[in-house]
Each structure stands twice: as structure tokens, then as C-alpha cells.
Scaffold this motif. Structure first.
Motif, mmCIF file in Angstrom:
data_model
loop_
_atom_site.group_PDB
_atom_site.id
_atom_site.type_symbol
_atom_site.label_atom_id
_atom_site.label_comp_id
_atom_site.label_asym_id
_atom_site.label_seq_id
_atom_site.Cartn_x
_atom_site.Cartn_y
_atom_site.Cartn_z
ATOM 1 N N HIS A 109 0.829 -1.201 0.000
ATOM 2 C CA HIS A 109 0.000 0.000 0.000
ATOM 3 C C HIS A 109 0.868 1.257 0.000
ATOM 4 C CE1 HIS A 109 -3.387 2.629 0.775
ATOM 5 N NE2 HIS A 109 -2.769 3.119 1.835
ATOM 6 N N GLY A 110 1.965 1.229 0.738
ATOM 7 C CA GLY A 110 2.849 2.388 0.770
ATOM 8 C C GLY A 110 3.470 2.695 -0.577
ATOM 9 N N HIS A 111 3.840 1.650 -1.313
ATOM 10 C CA HIS A 111 4.394 1.855 -2.639
ATOM 11 C C HIS A 111 3.332 2.406 -3.597
ATOM 12 C CE1 HIS A 111 7.266 -1.484 -1.281
ATOM 13 N NE2 HIS A 111 7.916 -0.342 -1.220
ATOM 14 N N ALA A 112 2.096 1.967 -3.407
ATOM 15 C CA ALA A 112 1.012 2.498 -4.236
ATOM 16 C C ALA A 112 0.852 4.003 -4.006
ATOM 17 C CB ALA A 112 -0.297 1.770 -3.934
ATOM 18 N N LEU A 113 1.052 4.446 -2.766
ATOM 19 C CA LEU A 113 0.980 5.881 -2.483
ATOM 20 C C LEU A 113 2.088 6.646 -3.207
ATOM 21 C CD1 LEU A 113 0.141 5.906 1.352
ATOM 22 C CD2 LEU A 113 -1.410 6.277 -0.576
ATOM 23 N N GLN A 114 3.237 6.002 -3.391
ATOM 24 C CA GLN A 114 4.302 6.638 -4.157
ATOM 25 C C GLN A 114 3.870 6.849 -5.616
ATOM 26 O OE1 GLN A 114 7.719 4.084 -3.713
ATOM 27 N NE2 GLN A 114 7.937 4.490 -1.522
ATOM 28 N N LEU A 115 3.166 5.870 -6.156
ATOM 29 C CA LEU A 115 2.655 6.023 -7.516
ATOM 30 C C LEU A 115 1.597 7.118 -7.595
ATOM 31 C CD1 LEU A 115 2.312 2.477 -9.113
ATOM 32 C CD2 LEU A 115 3.890 4.301 -9.730
ATOM 33 N N HIS A 116 0.807 7.270 -6.521
ATOM 34 C CA HIS A 116 -0.167 8.362 -6.494
ATOM 35 C C HIS A 116 0.546 9.708 -6.611
ATOM 36 C CE1 HIS A 116 -3.362 5.662 -5.810
ATOM 37 N NE2 HIS A 116 -3.180 5.473 -4.526
ATOM 38 N N ALA A 117 1.690 9.837 -5.934
ATOM 39 C CA ALA A 117 2.457 11.087 -6.013
ATOM 40 C C ALA A 117 2.961 11.315 -7.435
ATOM 41 C CB ALA A 117 3.625 11.047 -5.029
ATOM 42 N N VAL A 118 3.380 10.240 -8.114
ATOM 43 C CA VAL A 118 3.805 10.356 -9.511
ATOM 44 C C VAL A 118 2.637 10.818 -10.378
ATOM 45 C CG1 VAL A 118 4.594 9.065 -11.535
ATOM 46 C CG2 VAL A 118 5.616 8.618 -9.289
ATOM 47 N N HIS A 119 1.480 10.200 -10.171
ATOM 48 C CA HIS A 119 0.302 10.557 -10.958
ATOM 49 C C HIS A 119 -0.067 12.020 -10.765
ATOM 50 C CE1 HIS A 119 -4.120 11.027 -11.371
ATOM 51 N NE2 HIS A 119 -3.922 10.335 -12.467
ATOM 52 N N ARG A 120 0.009 12.479 -9.540
ATOM 53 C CA ARG A 120 -0.368 13.869 -9.257
ATOM 54 C C ARG A 120 0.556 14.847 -9.983
ATOM 55 N NH1 ARG A 120 -1.544 16.071 -3.115
ATOM 56 N NH2 ARG A 120 -1.725 18.296 -3.600
ATOM 57 N N GLY A 121 1.866 14.586 -9.923
ATOM 58 C CA GLY A 121 2.809 15.461 -10.616
ATOM 59 C C GLY A 121 2.686 15.368 -12.120
ATOM 60 N N PHE A 122 2.447 14.151 -12.627
ATOM 61 C CA PHE A 122 2.337 13.973 -14.071
ATOM 62 C C PHE A 122 1.078 14.640 -14.609
ATOM 63 C CE2 PHE A 122 1.097 11.561 -17.864
ATOM 64 C CZ PHE A 122 2.251 11.706 -18.623
ATOM 65 N N LEU A 123 -0.033 14.556 -13.864
ATOM 66 C CA LEU A 123 -1.269 15.187 -14.312
ATOM 67 C C LEU A 123 -1.094 16.695 -14.437
ATOM 68 C CD1 LEU A 123 -4.270 14.758 -15.016
ATOM 69 C CD2 LEU A 123 -4.796 15.137 -12.599
ATOM 70 N N ALA A 124 -0.409 17.299 -13.476
ATOM 71 C CA ALA A 124 -0.166 18.741 -13.545
ATOM 72 C C ALA A 124 0.671 19.088 -14.770
ATOM 73 C CB ALA A 124 0.537 19.208 -12.270
ATOM 74 N N THR A 176 -12.394 12.146 -10.147
ATOM 75 C CA THR A 176 -12.123 12.607 -11.504
ATOM 76 C C THR A 176 -12.293 14.116 -11.583
ATOM 77 O OG1 THR A 176 -14.417 12.323 -12.252
ATOM 78 C CG2 THR A 176 -12.934 10.437 -12.496
ATOM 79 N N ILE A 177 -11.642 14.711 -12.573
ATOM 80 C CA ILE A 177 -11.768 16.141 -12.850
ATOM 81 C C ILE A 177 -12.303 16.304 -14.259
ATOM 82 C CG2 ILE A 177 -10.592 18.367 -12.943
ATOM 83 C CD1 ILE A 177 -8.295 17.131 -11.365
ATOM 84 N N CYS A 178 -13.250 17.197 -14.440
ATOM 85 C CA CYS A 178 -13.717 17.537 -15.782
ATOM 86 C C CYS A 178 -14.145 18.996 -15.784
ATOM 87 C CB CYS A 178 -14.873 16.634 -16.230
ATOM 88 S SG CYS A 178 -16.405 16.873 -15.304
ATOM 89 N N THR A 179 -14.369 19.509 -16.967
ATOM 90 C CA THR A 179 -14.900 20.857 -17.133
ATOM 91 C C THR A 179 -16.127 20.749 -18.035
ATOM 92 O OG1 THR A 179 -13.714 21.445 -19.169
ATOM 93 C CG2 THR A 179 -12.508 21.693 -17.082
ATOM 94 N N PRO A 180 -16.885 21.837 -18.202
ATOM 95 C CA PRO A 180 -18.017 21.768 -19.136
ATOM 96 C C PRO A 180 -17.609 21.462 -20.567
ATOM 97 C CG PRO A 180 -18.257 23.652 -17.666
ATOM 98 C CD PRO A 180 -16.889 23.103 -17.432
ATOM 99 N N HIS A 181 -16.294 21.496 -20.877
ATOM 100 C CA HIS A 181 -15.836 21.289 -22.250
ATOM 101 C C HIS A 181 -14.910 20.075 -22.385
ATOM 102 C CE1 HIS A 181 -17.450 25.306 -22.826
ATOM 103 N NE2 HIS A 181 -16.661 25.741 -21.866
ATOM 104 N N SER A 182 -14.802 19.243 -21.356
ATOM 105 C CA SER A 182 -13.864 18.128 -21.424
ATOM 106 C C SER A 182 -14.465 16.866 -20.836
ATOM 107 C CB SER A 182 -12.577 18.471 -20.662
ATOM 108 O OG SER A 182 -12.800 18.404 -19.251
ATOM 109 N N ARG A 183 -13.853 15.759 -21.180
ATOM 110 C CA ARG A 183 -14.194 14.488 -20.564
ATOM 111 C C ARG A 183 -13.469 14.377 -19.218
ATOM 112 N NH1 ARG A 183 -16.837 10.394 -21.968
ATOM 113 N NH2 ARG A 183 -17.808 10.176 -24.000
ATOM 114 N N PRO A 184 -13.969 13.525 -18.319
ATOM 115 C CA PRO A 184 -13.292 13.370 -17.028
ATOM 116 C C PRO A 184 -11.924 12.713 -17.166
ATOM 117 C CG PRO A 184 -15.566 12.550 -16.935
ATOM 118 C CD PRO A 184 -15.241 12.782 -18.376
ATOM 119 N N VAL A 185 -10.991 13.139 -16.334
ATOM 120 C CA VAL A 185 -9.700 12.467 -16.192
ATOM 121 C C VAL A 185 -9.528 12.127 -14.719
ATOM 122 C CG1 VAL A 185 -8.645 13.641 -18.154
ATOM 123 C CG2 VAL A 185 -8.479 14.671 -15.891
ATOM 124 N N ILE A 186 -8.840 11.041 -14.452
ATOM 125 C CA ILE A 186 -8.672 10.595 -13.071
ATOM 126 C C ILE A 186 -7.737 11.550 -12.340
ATOM 127 C CG2 ILE A 186 -7.816 8.761 -11.574
ATOM 128 C CD1 ILE A 186 -8.715 6.764 -13.678
#
Length: 342
Positions: A109-124, A176-186
Motif C-alpha cells: 500500500h505504501g508503494h502504491a501511495l508513491q505512484l499516487h504522487a507520480v500521478h499527481r505530478g504527471f497530471l499537472a 475525476t476532474i472535468c470541465t463543461p468542455h472536457s471528458r473526465p480524467v482521473i
């Protein structure tokens, strides 16, 4: 349509080492590199304590898994799709499915949290390099919900009998995040035990999702939406601390009924959904965005495109099918991803 040759006149052989089945992986990988995927993994993912070398070269292994999934792989064995034909000419550091399976099985589970941090930075980074969330500077919706994912291995961490009798599940939270003009992204995900309550860990998860949305460029109005399982003081407080609006379903009790009845008729506002929703009165779609392409459509049009590798001096040319119906869209993706860095 019908066959133009007799069956006896047609044969097949797998012997062309200059062919690839997924030419769209080239711009996909360029974009991942531009957004710093490998660097983020190398910085944040540390599988220490493994005795079989599973933690080595985490950046190459994660990249292999991500690109394999983009090609349509949905199991460890399917990741072998990355080792066909001319793929090794175009990509380095590809790992075998067995190596990737060993890597994934070493995660806790701890390693999965590390991947969450990667996802957060990559999404930005992805939002900064592409029009991922158009209109996010004005309004964005953050949707939170839980789901159950059936698993079969008895030793899988967190797999338990929960809501569904006789079925082992994990019970992750998703945002997920979306806007009135986009599809949702995780935006973020949080793995939980199969027996976890729907709202377990929700306040912290909501805070993280709202912060991720802000990092992804959602600087305007942010609206968190959730069902009644998330209707509690802690979740609402998390929204208020983040300066976000919220729309959360709640049960009908006497105090809620009185509050609803006190709202003047002229104060009610219509809701426009970013994805198609049938109107219960007319049956018509209440959103103009129902024609947006799905992930499967994008994959079949832009990723799963066969190509032949042609080499001249130090240059490589991808020779794609003549009259490919979506060649203009593919060319746009290719030229955009291969353009100069910002």
C-alpha cells in the motif's frame, strides 16, 4: 464486402521485422517524456528491501506498463505486445512481462501511495503541456465515488469479502476532474480493503483531489460532487478549507424537506452535465458533449495504427496505411507531441 482471392491463394507468415502494430505509441511516449514521467518515477518510487531485484529501474518498468496499457494491454501477459516487430527500434528499456509482473507484485500500500504522487505530478505537467482540461480556469467539477473491484488471489493485500456475498473485492475511492468542455480524467485514487465503508478516508481523499485539481490548472470555481455516502461534516469541512463549492446528495429528513420547500421557484437552476444524461421528463440528452470520443475510440483511431519502419541514414520514417480515415488527426497528434519543448 467479400474476399477477392480464393483461400488457397492466400497465405500468412509472421516474418517482417520492420512492422509495428501500434504506431501511435510514438507520440504517446514523446508526450510522456516531455511531461517527465520517467523522472517522476525515479524520484518518488522506491521499492527498497526486495531480494529479487524487483525495485531496480522502476522508471523503465512503469513506462513499459503505461505504454502497454495505452496499446490496450489489460493483463501482465498482454504487455508482451511491446516486444513485437520493430518496436525495439523505436523504444529502449522495454521489460519482459515476467519482469513487470515481479515488479508489480512487490508493491505494498505504501508503494502504491508513491505512484499516487507520480500521478499527481504527471497530471499537472500534462495539463500544462496539452489542452487536457479546457475552461479549467473558469469552472471545474471534481467527482468522488467508490467502487468495488473483484479480485481472485487469496494473498492479495486488502482483498476481502465485503458488500457482495462470496466475492472478494477491493474497495477503492476514485476522483475525476472535468470541465463543461472536457471528458473526465482521473485526479487520484486510493486503494482500500474490500470491507471498508464507502466514506472511510473520504475527508483526506477529498482534500487531495481538490489540491490535485488546483495543481492541474483548475484555478476557477471548483465544484465537488458526491453521493449521499459522502454527506458528512468532515467532507464538507474539507471542501470549505480548500475554498471549493460542493454538491453532495443527502437523505430526505424533516429538516432537509423544510429547507427544500423554503427555496423559491425562481431560485432553482438547470444543471448542464459534461456527459450525456437522459432527461427524465423528455428522454432527450441534456448535454451537447455526448459525441466526445471514448478511450477505446481514441486507441483504435490513433494508437493501434500499423506502420512500417523505413530507415535512411540516421532518420526513421513511419510508413502508415494509405487512406487511413483518421490520418489528419494522427498527424496532428504526432506533430504536436514531436514539437519543440515549451
Amino acid at each position: 464486402m467479400r474476399s477477392s482471392h480464393a483461400a488457397s491463394a492466400v497465405s500468412a507468415v509472421f516474418d517482417d521485422s520492420n512492422l509495428i502494430a501500434h504506431a501511435g505509441l510514438v507520440p504517446v511516449m514523446w508526450l510522456a517524456e516531455r511531461c517527465g514521467l520517467s523522472d517522476l518515477v525515479a524520484e518518488k518510487v522506491k521499492l527498497t528491501g526486495t531480494t529479487n531485484g524487483a525495485g531496480a529501474a522502476a522508471d523503465a518498468k512503469v513506462s513499459s506498463i503505461v505504454v502497454g496499457m495505452a496499446a490496450g494491454a489489460d493483463s501482465i501477459d498482454d504487455l508482451d505486445v511491446l516486444r513485437h516487430g520493430a518496436i525495439p527500434m523505436l523504444f529502449g528499456g522495454i521489460r519482459a512481462p515476467s519482469t513487470l509482473g515481479t515488479f508489480l507484485r512487490a508493491f505494498t500500500h505504501g508503494h502504491a501511495l508513491q505512484l499516487h504522487a507520480v500521478h499527481r505530478g504527471f497530471l499537472a505537467a500534462l495539463a500544462a503541456h496539452t489542452p487536457l482540461l479546457p475552461g479549467s480556469g473558469e469552472k471545474a467539477f471534481i467527482d468522488v465515488d467508490s467502487t468495488h473491484k473483484r479480485v481472485y488471489g487469496r494473498a492479495k493485500q486488502g482483498a476481502e469479502y465485503g458488500r457482495f456475498k462470496g466475492i472478494r473485492t477491493l474497495h477503492p475511492l476514485l476522483a475525476t476532474i472535468c470541465t463543461p468542455h472536457s471528458r473526465p480524467v482521473i485526479a487520484t485514487a486510493r486503494m482500500r480493503r474490500g470491507k471498508a465503508a464507502d466514506s472511510r478516508g473520504a475527508p483526506k481523499f477529498v482534500s487531495e483531489a481538490l489540491a490535485t485539481a488546483a495543481e492541474a490548472g483548475c484555478t476557477g470555481t471548483r465544484v465537488l460532487r458526491a453521493d449521499s455516502q459522502f454527506y458528512n461534516a468532515a467532507v464538507i469541512s474539507a471542501c470549505r478549507r480548500a475554498g471549493a463549492h460542493f454538491s453532495i446528495t443527502c437523505g430526505m429528513n424533516p429538516s432537509i424537506k423544510r429547507a427544500v420547500l423554503s427555496i423559491p421557484d425562481q431560485a432553482w437552476q438547470p444543471i448542464t452535465y459534461p456527459t450525456a444524461v437522459p432527461d427524465p421528463a423528455t428522454g432527450a440528452l441534456t448535454s451537447p458533449f455526448h459525441t466526445k470520443a471514448t478511450t477505446a475510440t481514441l486507441r483504435s483511431h490513433l494508437v493501434q495504427v500499423p506502420a512500417r519502419i523505413a530507415r535512411s541514414a540516421r532518420r526513421i520514417t513511419l510508413r502508415l496505411p494509405h487512406n487511413w480515415p483518421w490520418q489528419h488527426a494522427w498527424t496532428h497528434v504526432f506533430s504536436t507531441a514531436h514539437g519543440p519543448a515549451d
